[in-house]
Each structure stands twice: as C-alpha cells, then as structure tokens.
Design an enzyme around this catalytic site. Structure first.
Site, PDB file in Angstrom:
ATOM      1  N   LYS A   1       0.819  -0.568   0.765  1.00 25.69           N
ATOM      2  CA  LYS A   1      -0.404  -0.069   0.180  1.00 25.69           C
ATOM      3  C   LYS A   1       0.914   1.375  -0.057  1.00 25.69           C
ATOM      4  O   LYS A   1       0.498   2.121  -0.578  1.00 25.69           O
ATOM      5  CB  LYS A   1      -1.013   0.356   0.895  1.00 25.69           C
ATOM      6  CG  LYS A   1      -1.975   1.055   1.996  1.00 25.69           C
ATOM      7  CD  LYS A   1      -2.659   1.466   2.966  1.00 25.69           C
ATOM      8  CE  LYS A   1      -0.537   1.460   3.645  1.00 25.69           C
ATOM      9  NZ  LYS A   1      -1.468   1.711   5.574  1.00 25.69           N
ATOM     10  N   THR A   2       1.655   1.313   1.079  1.00 24.85           N
ATOM     11  CA  THR A   2       3.037   2.782   1.124  1.00 24.85           C
ATOM     12  C   THR A   2       3.527   2.716  -0.012  1.00 24.85           C
ATOM     13  O   THR A   2       2.643   4.198  -0.408  1.00 24.85           O
ATOM     14  CB  THR A   2       3.407   2.280   2.291  1.00 24.85           C
ATOM     15  OG1 THR A   2       2.709   1.713   3.263  1.00 24.85           O
ATOM     16  CG2 THR A   2       4.238   3.978   2.257  1.00 24.85           C
TER      17      THR A   2
ATOM     18  N   ARG B   1      -0.574  -9.841  10.793  1.00 24.07           N
ATOM     19  CA  ARG B   1       0.581  -9.697  10.765  1.00 24.07           C
ATOM     20  C   ARG B   1       1.381 -10.074  10.914  1.00 24.07           C
ATOM     21  O   ARG B   1       3.016 -10.123  11.142  1.00 24.07           O
ATOM     22  CB  ARG B   1       0.557  -8.907  12.384  1.00 24.07           C
ATOM     23  CG  ARG B   1      -0.214  -7.843  12.727  1.00 24.07           C
ATOM     24  CD  ARG B   1      -0.661  -6.836  12.399  1.00 24.07           C
ATOM     25  NE  ARG B   1      -1.344  -6.942  11.023  1.00 24.07           N
ATOM     26  CZ  ARG B   1      -1.350  -5.777   9.802  1.00 24.07           C
ATOM     27  NH1 ARG B   1      -0.360  -5.372   9.994  1.00 24.07           N
ATOM     28  NH2 ARG B   1      -2.144  -6.003   8.640  1.00 24.07           N
TER      29      ARG B   1
ATOM     30  N   ASP C   1      -3.775   8.073   2.718  1.00 25.95           N
ATOM     31  CA  ASP C   1      -4.312   7.004   3.312  1.00 25.95           C
ATOM     32  C   ASP C   1      -4.613   6.868   4.412  1.00 25.95           C
ATOM     33  O   ASP C   1      -5.430   7.287   4.656  1.00 25.95           O
ATOM     34  CB  ASP C   1      -2.055   7.048   4.413  1.00 25.95           C
ATOM     35  CG  ASP C   1      -2.080   5.468   4.184  1.00 25.95           C
ATOM     36  OD1 ASP C   1      -2.468   4.555   3.802  1.00 25.95           O
ATOM     37  OD2 ASP C   1      -0.753   5.785   5.446  1.00 25.95           O
ATOM     38  N   GLU C   2      -4.480   5.183   4.449  1.00 26.69           N
ATOM     39  CA  GLU C   2      -5.779   4.726   5.449  1.00 26.69           C
ATOM     40  C   GLU C   2      -7.136   5.361   5.482  1.00 26.69           C
ATOM     41  O   GLU C   2      -7.870   5.465   6.590  1.00 26.69           O
ATOM     42  CB  GLU C   2      -5.389   4.685   6.565  1.00 26.69           C
ATOM     43  CG  GLU C   2      -3.763   4.485   7.206  1.00 26.69           C
ATOM     44  CD  GLU C   2      -3.964   2.729   7.157  1.00 26.69           C
ATOM     45  OE1 GLU C   2      -4.941   1.566   6.806  1.00 26.69           O
ATOM     46  OE2 GLU C   2      -2.916   2.057   8.156  1.00 26.69           O
TER      47      GLU C   2
ATOM     48  N   GLN D   1      -9.299  -3.755   7.278  1.00 29.19           N
ATOM     49  CA  GLN D   1      -9.145  -3.151   8.222  1.00 29.19           C
ATOM     50  C   GLN D   1      -9.479  -1.521   9.219  1.00 29.19           C
ATOM     51  O   GLN D   1      -8.591  -1.375  10.176  1.00 29.19           O
ATOM     52  CB  GLN D   1      -8.011  -3.233   8.140  1.00 29.19           C
ATOM     53  CG  GLN D   1      -6.602  -4.460   7.054  1.00 29.19           C
ATOM     54  CD  GLN D   1      -4.995  -3.953   7.324  1.00 29.19           C
ATOM     55  OE1 GLN D   1      -4.552  -4.114   8.561  1.00 29.19           O
ATOM     56  NE2 GLN D   1      -5.164  -3.994   6.190  1.00 29.19           N
TER      57      GLN D   1
END
Length: 729
Positions: free
Chosen positions: A33-34, A610, A217-218, A256
């Site tokens: 994503k980043t 994770r 983002d997010e 998420q």
DNA sequence: ACAGCGTTAGTTTTT
DNA sequence: CTAACGCTGT
C-alpha cells in the site's frame, strides 16, 4: 521513470499510473500500500504531470507521514520541498497557523491534548456548578468530540431531551471557554480548518487551485469531518474555476477498519464511490508478507463479515506452516506455554523482535510480562507513557505555554503551585471565582487581584512575566533551559529521590528543542505562511501533535508486546494472538453494540495478517478478570477458521514430543499423580457435553485434580476431575 | 500541603 | 485484583 514501475505488479502499476482522476484503491494487508502511494506521487512528479507544491498527502499518524517522506526522498531526484505531507491534524494546524486571523484565533493558539481537554472540562463544570455525577467529565468530553467529528457545532446540535439539552449547553460553554483561552482541542483543529476554508471563498479557491492531487492513506479510518474536509479541498460538490480542484486518490482497506469507536466511518468508502462516481475500484490483493495458510485463515475469517467491498488475499509463497492452536488450563498456563515457545524460538535463532505477543486489551499484558520477566526474556511493551506525557515534561511545557499565551488556564492551573510555592487550593479557588466573574483568564484575574507585592501569588506572576520578557531574545533551547531553571523544576527534582530520571527527561526536552529547530529549518519553507507565532508556538504544537515515542527502546533486542490495535501496520515473523476467548476477544462490550462483532472480526483479521511465517492462537479455560476467576469459552473466531489449517499443540504431555523445555520443575508433580481418579495418560474417556476424547495429561490430585483431554470434536480441554464426570471407555 | 484511606470502575486510541 | 481518583484528617 520506468525504474519506478519496474517492480510493481499489474494492479499496483495500474493504480500508480492512473490518469488524473479520482480513485479508490482497495489495498489488502501486506499488499504494498505505502509503496503504491509513494510511487504514485513520484510518478506524477517525474512524469511532469504535477509539481511538488501540487501534492497533498494525508496520513493519520506522524510515523506514516515520516515514512512516506523518507521513501519519496529515496525515489525522487528532486527535493520534496513544497509538498504538503502530514497528518490531518498536522496539516490543519499548518493551515490555522498560516491564517490564524481568518480562523479567529490568536497567533499563539495552543493545542490541547486529551488530558488538557479533560482538565478544561472539569474546570468548566466546576465553575458552572454542574453535578459531575450526572454529567461525568469524560462523557461530556466524548459528547463534544463526537459532535465536532461530525462537523456539528453546539449551535446546531440536536437536543432531543432535557439531558442532551444540558450537554449541548455545556458544549457551547466549552466552545466559549476555549475561545477565551485561545486553545483548540484535536477535533477543533479539524473543524476550524474546515470552517476556515468553507467560509473564506478566496482562500478555499487558492488551495483548490494549488493542490492538484490529494492522496489519502488509511482512508477507511476517516471520520465524517475529515471526509468533508477532503471533499472541500478537492473542490467536490461546488462549481469551481476550470483547471482547479484536485484528484482524490484514496487508499484503504475496509477489512482493516478498527477505529469505529473513535468516529471512523466506513460509510465514507461507499460515499466516496458514489459521490465521486468511481466506476471501478482497483484491488491490491497479492500479499507479500505471509505464507498461504495464514492468508487462507484470514480470508476465511473475514468472509464471515457481511458488509464488505470484497477482496481475497493471495500469495506466491507456499502454504507454509500450519497455524498452531494452544489451549491453556489458565491464563498463567497460557503465558507459560507462550514464553516457553518464545524461548525455544529464540534458541533456534529467531530474533526476539521478530516475535510479537498480541492481546485485545492492555490488562492482559500483565500475566505475559510476569512470565517473561520470571524467565528473563527481554521484552518491550508498546503503549506505555509517551515522552510528552510525562509529568515533568508536561510541567515544563505548561510554563512554556504560559509564556506563549497567558490565557491558557490549563497551563496556569498546572504550574501555579508546582513546584509547591505556597499557593493553596483556597487561593486558586478565589482566583477561579474572580476569573469567572470578570470573564477573564486565571492569569488576568490574578493580575487584577489586590495581591500584596511579595506574596507567593505575586512572585509567581513575576516569574511568568520575567520569563516572557526574556523569551523573544533567547534561542528556543535556551529558553527551555531557562524555564526549567527559573521555575524551580530543576531544584525540585534535584531533591526528589526518583528525580534523577525526571531531570534526565527535562534535559532531553532541551535536546528535543534543538532537534526540532534543526528539522524545522531543514524542511520548509519557501512559503511565509507556515509560522504564525514563531518557534515557541511551533514547538508547542509539535509537542501536542507528536507525543513522542512511547519509550526509547533500551537497545536490547526484545519480544514485542502490544494490543492488536497497536499492531496494525506492523509485521513479524512469529505472532501469538492470545486470550482468544469469548467475551475477551471478541470483547463483550463490542459484541453488544450493533455492528460490534464485525469490527471485532476485522480486528482479528488484522491480528492474523501480522504474521509472516508462524502464527499461534492461544486461549485459556479460566482467567482472572476483575479479581475473579472466570470460566472461559474459546473465541468463536477459532471456529471460523478452517480446521485443515490448524494444528493443536500439546504441551508437557506424555509422548507427544512437544516442547518439553520448562516442564522440568513440574515434571515430578504430575508424574506422581498420573493415576489420579483411575485415569491414565492415553485413556479413552467420554464427557456428557464434549463427547469422546483421550486423556493427554494429568495434574494435581484429589479434589484439585484435573485432566487435559483431547476431544475428537472439541479439541483440548482441561477438566476438573471432581466435577467433569468423565466416563472411562 | 500532603499522606493515607476508601471508593469505584475496569476495550481498543492517534492526533 | 489493581490502579486511579477524591476526600478527609493531621
């Protein structure tokens, strides 16, 4: 430029090279994503579509913003200067500092963190004589923040009953109080910035013309106000001049979304699609983090949720290891198993900081910590006290705040008698009353009071005055030092037995000031607008907005302990998800709320994803909660995972060959009683509820005796021999 | 001003 | 069971 795109998979590349249009990128856990976000920016700039000042990139945390800048600096040959990259709050602060007059704020306005805000509310309730039993300060604060996050001012707030009507009044009084003090809370930062742009058309046009690409983002974590803010800046919903307005590039993952409790609204994802007429959503589903079994488990779990945009993670990596499931007899037993497993992994060469112990609530860390400590395993708990939250730091900052803005009552009240200088609560009460009557701040009220020259109150006012006079001429770090010295903080902590560490922290604050100025000068700024209020105000804002690292890691490589929430965005080779019991995870308070269970499931999804290689799911059959032992049922999430992916772990059991380390001390104990109740290891038994099973271990004796039985249908259970009514088969 | 006691609540949290 | 808070008594 082709280098930029070389290592991207097709959907990633599609997202990065999207033409200038609004877009929603659904980015699964571990899908890069980043990378997509930063590469998109780099691509836009290096392909000449936009200059750096045309970029606005928004994140939720300082960490994410910093990471983005670092990666961009590595990708781009040119400076990132001129780009606006930061958190929602940081960017709003920047806007408000630049246009403080238009926003109706003093140049030196202070930012209240949560504790400060609560303190303002407490003082307010007191001065209004409000019964704080009926109106608990925390509830009032939540009421206010929830409204602000919806973009609702007190004047517009709906008062559908008498109780609410009173709270709306308190909200209005709070607004007035903050305005008088020249302070803004976190939510206010956003709301003010929003209103500033909304009401000031030329200003709004200016920014709409400037920012051509807004990247978020997010996005799933945005609240209503943040979304409205983004829409406004993007020029959505209003007629704006040709060639202005921005493309909104939102990256997020509805699966998420775990912050609904603080106002995050997944509805924003649906609204974005609808309101911006997004025909398609780009999905990043290839996962570069975890092995197949882990992803299969995550997929199966999240599929149980009804309201989803839909997404299926996959990987080119192999299936990897089975997911290990362990049932402890108690929370202590669970912890022992975990720590023994950790020790074994470390013994096999795994780095300790590649092992994470996750739990739903902070209180659960206790037992784990105890066990880790006992066994001498270095560990680090995330989520403790942050640097700028420490008492001594807050005191020093309060003096600085008073220097910048004497009307800041929170700061005044905090240090008026600290270090103790003989200004008792009686004096402060009188002061508060005088301030209320004069509708002024505590500081001004104190000035107006017929204080005797030489009295302790007068000396305090002198001190603040003296510091304020000296402030402009001093470099920031020197000023901090001066404050610590003249306020008497240094002397106070010198006499304190635990003061050593506090003094170190105060010195660290001086360093922080130096570092801050260094970084500040390095970045920004060709624009004049960014400092409204000078270095001191900027430093204080920094202290409020960036609370600092939780605690500097003591260097020693350590096992990582944290809540599942805190683990979001991180990854580890080995992850233990602990306390998987009904009522705990999913948490009972969450289950009661309407959509609560789905959010808990997303939380579990975050936890599972994770892990890179190895995942443990552990739970206990009994646990100490609120001082009482509770019988615990396994979490329903365990049942939602495909059994084929799971492997039950037996521990300290005869003949299983499972990790025997740590069993030494207790070995003798259960050997002696292995014939307890006529049972023996390997005995086939039958239980009224759980059906058929095999005894795998025995512990204790007499009324205390218990057996661990592996049931065909229900897995491992510990049972009291006295009450279980096991039948021999 | 402050220690000591009693009461009470007890998910998750960044800014 | 704790930790944190508020009140009371010295």
């Amino acid at each position: 430029m082709s280098d930029l795109l070389a290592h991207l998979n097709p959907p990633q590349r599609a997202a990065v090279t999207l033409p200038a249009q609004h877009a929603l990128i659904l980015a699964g856990a571990g899908s890069g994503k980043t990378r997509v976000l930063t590469t998109r920016i780099a691509w836009l700039i290096s392909s000449g579509q936009v200059a750096p000042p045309g970029i606005l990139a928004v994140t939720f945390t300082n960490k994410a913003a910093k990471e983005m800048l670092t990666r961009l600096a590595a990708m781009l040959p040119i400076s990132t200067r001129g780009m606006w990259v930061g958190t929602f709050h940081g960017l709003c602060n920047r806007l408000l500092r630049a246009h403080y007059q238009d926003a109706g704020l003093p140049a030196q306005f202070q930012i209240l963190d949560l504790a400060d805000q609560l303190s303002v509310i407490k003082r307010l309730l007191k001065s209004l004589g409000v019964d704080d039993e009926r109106y608990p300060p925390r509830d009032v604060m939540h009421f206010i923040n929830a409204h602000k996050e919806q973009g609702v001012r007190a004047a517009q707030a709906e008062a559908y009953d008498q109780y609410t009507s009173r709270r709306v009044e308190l909200y209005a009084a709070y607004e007035a109080q903050c305005q008088r003090e020249g302070v803004v809370d976190f939510a206010e930062l956003l709301l003010r910035a929003y209103e500033l742009l909304q009401r000031n058309e030329p200003l709004c046009r200016h920014y709409q013309a400037r920012f051509r690409h807004i990247l978020v983002d997010e996005f799933q974590d945005t609240n209503r106000l943040q979304y409205a803010w983004l829409k406004l800046l993007a020029g959505h919903g209003s007629v704006i001049p040709e060639g202005t307005g921005a493309c909104l590039f939102a990256v997020g993952d509805d699966d998420q979304s775990i912050y609904a409790f603080r106002g995050a609204d997944i509805g924003n994802m649906h609204d974005l699609q609808r309101e911006f007429h997004l025909s398609e959503v780009i999905r990043l589903e290839q996962n570069y983090r975890s092995h197949g079994n882990i992803l299969d488990a995550a997929n199966a779990l999240i599929q149980q949720n009804r309201s989803r945009l839909g997404k299926q993670l996959w990987t080119e990596a192999g299936a990897g290891e089975a997911i290990r499931v362990f049932t402890g007899w108690s929370d202590v037993d669970e912890a022992r198993f975990i720590v023994s497993e950790v020790s074994a992994l470390v013994g096999d060469g795994m780095a300790r900081d590649q092992i994470a112990l996750l739990y739903r609530s902070n209180a659960q860390s206790r037992v784990l910590e105890h066990e880790l400590f006992t066994r001498g395993v270095p560990y680090r708990v995330h989520g403790g006290l942050r640097f700028f939250d420490r008492q001594e730091i807050r005191h020093a900052l309060a003096y600085l705040r008073l220097i910048a803005n004497p009307d800041d009552d929170t700061a005044f009240a905090r240090v008026v008698n600290f270090p103790p200088r003989g200004i008792g609560s009686r004096t402060v009460e009188l002061l508060a009353e005088a301030a209320r009557q004069a509708n002024s701040s505590l500081y001004r009220a104190a000035l107006g009071l017929p204080g005797k020259p030489g009295s302790s109150a007068a000396r305090f006012l002198d001190l603040v005055d003296r510091l304020r006079v000296q402030a402009p001429a001093r470099p920031l770090a020197e000023l901090v030092d001066l404050v610590i010295e003249q306020s008497g903080l240094r002397a106070h902590y010198l006499n304190d037995k635990e003061g050593r560490e506090r003094l170190d922290n105060l010195n660290e604050l001086i360093n922080a000031a130096i570092t801050f100025l260094g970084e500040e000068g390095e970045q920004e700024n060709e624009e004049q607008d960014s400092d409204g209020g000078g270095p001191l105000a900027a430093f204080l804002a920094h202290a409020s907005l960036e609370a600092g690292e939780h605690q500097a890691g003591d260097g020693q490589e350590a096992v990582q302990l944290m809540t599942v929430h805190a683990a979001k965005g991180l990854e580890f080779d080995t992850v233990f998800i602990t306390g998987l019991e009904h009522g705990l995870f999913p948490h009972e308070n969450a289950v009661r709320a309407g959509e609560g269970l789905e959010e808990e499931r997303r939380l579990m999804y975050v936890a599972v994803t994770r892990a890179r290689r190895r995942l443990y799911l552990t739970h206990a059959q009994r646990r100490m909660l609120h001082g009482q032992t509770h019988e615990c049922q396994p979490s329903l999430f365990l049942d939602e995972l495909p059994a084929a992916l799971l492997r039950r772990i037996e521990w300290r059991t005869a003949g299983s060959g499972a990790r025997a380390s740590g069993a030494g001390a207790e070995h003798g104990t259960w050997q002696e009683v292995r014939k307890a109740g006529g049972l023996r290891i390997g005995q086939n038994v039958h239980h009224a509820r759980f059906g058929a099973g095999v005894v795998v271990s025995l512990q204790g004796s007499g009324a205390d005796g218990r057996a661990q039985v592996n049931f065909d249908k229900h897995g491992m259970k510990w049972l009291h021999l006295a009450t279980a009514g096991l039948a021999l088969v």
